[in-house]
Design an enzyme around this catalytic site. Structure first.
Site: not given
Ligand SMILES: NC(=O)c1ccc[n+]([C@@H]2O[C@H](COP(=O)([O-])OP(=O)(O)OC[C@H]3O[C@@H](n4cnc5c(N)ncnc54)[C@H](OP(=O)(O)O)[C@@H]3O)[C@@H](O)[C@H]2O)c1
Length: 404
Positions: A98, A122, A198, A296
């Site tokens: 977002k 979405e 958002k 999640g």
């Molecule tokens: N968590 C939620 O509930 C949620 C809900 C809606 C939207 N989102 C969005 O979804 C996205 C991901 O969130 P998340 O919670 O999954 O984050 P996360 O658990 O912190 O995972 C981030 C991932 O991104 C990878 N990464 C970071 N920088 C990178 C780069 N430069 N090149 C390649 N890979 C890279 C990390 O690699 P490593 O594994 O090597 O550290 C990790 O695998 C974010 O934009 C977040 O705002 C999250």
């Protein structure tokens, strides 16, 4: 309709990336291959063989066999670089980021038209709640008065824990982090940034305005105290962090993110924990309420999968409200009734209360309930972080001269 066989290049294998992987593996009828996964940390243990991974983004971006890039990393600027390179190279993109979409909204909309590619997001607003596609498809011709809701699972989880179990703010935040709801940098959640990003994305689809997030007032929950919870409980309310966007006249909207008192007769009252809820108010459909998990890995992964699936049959956002151009102005000249808990009288003076309906001065805290102008809150936005105060929108209707 024929479905294109999808060859996916995935960026990110964290909470959402792994969630998507699980959801994809459980969706038997749906054919899509994850060709490669790009991650960052070379030392991290992975739950699938290392042969699936790369640390070099161009292995995906320059691979002609990959026709869809799914971007799920936690670094908005790098995400923008990945997404724009993919689009320039003719690849469709799905993202959940977002901050990236909100900060580069108009640019991303223009790039879709210029490079004839689709960008779907979405999961970026309300995670599992399909609000963007609903706004695109179902409120096309309807006069949408307003949209408000709970759009951040972490703050809702914290507020639920504080209200129901009486646990302190810090402890509730830790729990939300352990459960994978919180952003890597939790200030984005608790200070209201995430909800604002958002809201800006939703505003683009609800009203066709691509707002600069810096122009929108946001205030989070990091300043909340047990006195605020106690006040809300005594009145029978819950406190929820509620972003709002709505019309102030035929061609003008206002928007903001503020904590809000919610009474038991309201839809949002029972939206607890990591759940999100969105209420739309429209001329003919009247009130509608959407509810679902707002954070999640699996919940968010399911919304990402829905975008991947939509992509396979060529779905694109049309930005109909933007094309129609009915709403052209944005204003912060808007009156709101707020509860202000404070300690120092000088702090209260900063808010320029126009009317006061309730006032209390006790040994531990003071509060006032009255009408302020959103523009005044906006001018105070930097200062608010350093003041010992907490603000809640009472949600009571205030007569705004220009309101329709
Ligand atoms: N968590 C939620 O509930 C949620 C809900 C809606 C939207 N989102 C969005 O979804 C996205 C991901 O969130 P998340 O919670 O999954 O984050 P996360 O658990 O912190 O995972 C981030 C991932 O991104 C990878 N990464 C970071 N920088 C990178 C780069 N430069 N090149 C390649 N890979 C890279 C990390 O690699 P490593 O594994 O090597 O550290 C990790 O695998 C974010 O934009 C977040 O705002 C999250």
């Amino acid at each position: 309709m024929t479905r294109e066989k999808l060859q996916i290049g995935l960026f990110g294998y964290g909470c959402v990336g792994q969630g998507l992987h699980d959801v994809l593996n459980s969706s038997k009828g749906f054919k899509a291959d994850i060709v490669r996964i790009c991650v960052k940390d070379r030392t991290k243990k992975r739950r699938i063989p290392m042969s699936n991974f790369t640390f070099e983004k161009n292995d995906i971006l320059n691979d002609p066999s990959i026709n869809l890039v799914v971007e799920l990393i936690d670094d908005a600027e790098e995400a923008f670089s990945i997404v724009s390179t993919a689009m320039r190279g003719g690849k469709n993109v799905v993202t959940a980021n977002k901050m990236m979409v909100a900060k580069h909204f108009k640019e991303l909309v223009d790039m879709q038209a210029k490079y004839k590619v689709s960008l779907l997001y979405e999961a970026s607003a309300g995670a599992s709640i399909p609000i963007i596609r609903n706004l695109e498809e179902y409120y096309d011709n309807e006069l949408l008065y307003s949209l408000r809701g709970i759009l951040n699972g972490t703050t809702n989880y914290i507020l639920t824990k504080m209200h129901n179990e009486g646990i302190p703010y810090e402890e509730a935040l830790k729990e939300a982090q352990l459960k994978g709801f919180a952003e890597s940098d939790p200030t984005l959640d608790v200070e209201g940034w995430d909800a604002k990003y958002k809201l800006c994305i939703i505003t683009g689809h609800a009203y066709g305005l691509f707002l600069n997030p810096d122009e929108v007032f946001h205030y989070g929950i990091s300043g909340i105290s047990k006195f605020d919870i106690q006040y809300a409980k005594e009145k029978g309310f819950k406190i929820k962090l509620v972003p709002y966007v709505g019309k102030t006249n035929v061609n003008t909207i206002t928007s903001f993110v503020l904590p809000r008192f919610i009474s038991p007769d309201k839809y949002l009252y029972n939206v607890d924990n990591e759940y999100n809820g969105v209420i739309t108010e429209a001329a003919f459909a009247d009130k509608q309420f959407f509810c679902g998990k707002g954070a999640g890995g699996h919940a968010t992964g399911s919304a990402v999968l829905s975008d991947i699936s939509a992509n396979s049959y060529g779905y694109r956002y049309e930005y109909k409200k933007y094309q129609q151009g009915t709403v052209s102005n944005y204003t912060r000249d808007h009156k709101l009734e707020i509860y202000l808990r404070y300690k120092n009288d000088e702090d209260r003076e900063l808010f320029g209360f126009e009317e006061v309906s309730e006032y209390f001065s006790g040994r531990f805290f003071k509060y006032v309930i009255g009408v302020v102008n959103l523009e005044r809150l906006f001018t105070l936005r930097e200062q608010l972080r350093d003041l010992d105060v907490f603000i809640v929108n009472t949600g009571r209707k205030v007569i705004n001269p220009q309101t329709i």
